[in-house]
Design a protein around this motif. Structure first.
Motif, PDB file in Angstrom:
ATOM      1  N   UNK A   1      45.343  40.394  45.646  1.00 53.72           N
ATOM      2  CA  UNK A   1      45.320  39.327  44.662  1.00 53.72           C
ATOM      3  C   UNK A   1      44.104  38.441  44.879  1.00 53.72           C
ATOM      4  N   UNK A   2      43.501  38.017  43.778  1.00 58.23           N
ATOM      5  CA  UNK A   2      42.320  37.170  43.785  1.00 58.23           C
ATOM      6  C   UNK A   2      42.687  35.838  43.120  1.00 58.23           C
TER       7      UNK A   2
ATOM      8  N   UNK B   1      39.562  32.936  35.391  1.00 61.45           N
ATOM      9  CA  UNK B   1      38.284  33.346  35.952  1.00 61.45           C
ATOM     10  C   UNK B   1      38.282  33.170  37.461  1.00 61.45           C
ATOM     11  N   UNK B   2      37.774  34.204  38.160  1.00 63.44           N
ATOM     12  CA  UNK B   2      37.626  34.164  39.618  1.00 63.44           C
ATOM     13  C   UNK B   2      36.287  33.510  39.965  1.00 63.44           C
TER      14      UNK B   2
ATOM     15  N   UNK C   1      50.030  37.279  39.324  1.00 65.79           N
ATOM     16  CA  UNK C   1      50.114  37.975  38.045  1.00 65.79           C
ATOM     17  C   UNK C   1      49.725  39.435  38.237  1.00 65.79           C
ATOM     18  N   UNK C   2      50.499  40.312  37.629  1.00 65.05           N
ATOM     19  CA  UNK C   2      50.251  41.741  37.736  1.00 65.05           C
ATOM     20  C   UNK C   2      50.683  42.423  36.446  1.00 65.05           C
TER      21      UNK C   2
ATOM     22  N   UNK D   1      45.642  36.799  40.649  1.00 66.55           N
ATOM     23  CA  UNK D   1      45.705  37.934  39.731  1.00 66.55           C
ATOM     24  C   UNK D   1      45.415  39.203  40.513  1.00 66.55           C
ATOM     25  N   UNK D   2      46.137  40.255  40.181  1.00 66.42           N
ATOM     26  CA  UNK D   2      45.873  41.570  40.760  1.00 66.42           C
ATOM     27  C   UNK D   2      44.409  41.907  40.494  1.00 66.42           C
TER      28      UNK D   2
END
Length: 138
Positions: A11-12, A34-35, A88-89, A131-132
Motif C-alpha cells: 500500500x502507498x 495522488x501519491x 483501498x483495493x 492505495x494498493x
C-alpha cells in the motif's frame, strides 16, 4: 511443495488532490488520489452527495454531519476509538476499503467497505489513505 504465504499487497500513502462532479447536476462524484511520486488514481461511480461531504471535510467543516458519519463519530468517541487509516483495493472490479481503528492497545479492522464512504471517513478524521500500489497510474 505448496506455498502457504499469502500475496502481500503493498500500500502507498496518497492524498486527495481533487474532488468534483462528473455531471453538471452534481449527481456523480469524482476524486483523484495522488501519491508523493505523482502517480494517481481517479475514482468515480459514487454519489455526488458523498463528493460534497468529502469537499466539506477537507475544508474543515465537520459541523453538519450526515447521519451515517455522525453514527460512526459517536461510536468511535464513546469507545475511545481512533481511525488510523484506510486501505483501498480492487475486489472483483469494485473498489473496497479496509478501515483501521485503534482502541486502547488493540487494532480493529473493518473489511470490505465501500471505498467512497471510507475516503469520506478518512477525510473527516484527517486519517491516512493508502492505495494498493498496482492501482496507481503515472
Amino acid at each position: 511443495m505448496k506455498n502457504n504465504l499469502k500475496d502481500i499487497t503493498k500500500y502507498i500513502k496518497v492524498k486527495i488532490t481533487e474532488v468534483g462532479f462528473v455531471d453538471p447536476q452534481g449527481l456523480q462524484g469524482i476524486l483523484i488520489l495522488t501519491a508523493k511520486d505523482g502517480r494517481n488514481i481517479p475514482i468515480t461511480a459514487f454519489s455526488g452527495e458523498v463528493a460534497q461531504h468529502i469537499k466539506r471535510f477537507i475544508n474543515g467543516d465537520r459541523t453538519s454531519l450526515p447521519t451515517i458519519y455522525k453514527l460512526v463519530e459517536e461510536l468511535a468517541e464513546y469507545n475511545y476509538m481512533l481511525l488510523t487509516k484506510i486501505e483501498i483495493y480492487n475486489k472483483e472490479s469494485v473498489l473496497r476499503a479496509n478501515i483501521h481503528f485503534k482502541i486502547r492497545n488493540k487494532e480493529i479492522i473493518l473489511k470490505h467497505y465501500r471505498a467512497s464512504d471510507s475516503i469520506a471517513l478518512a477525510a473527516f478524521y484527517d486519517s491516512e489513505i493508502l492505495v494498493d500500489e498496482i492501482m496507481l497510474k503515472n
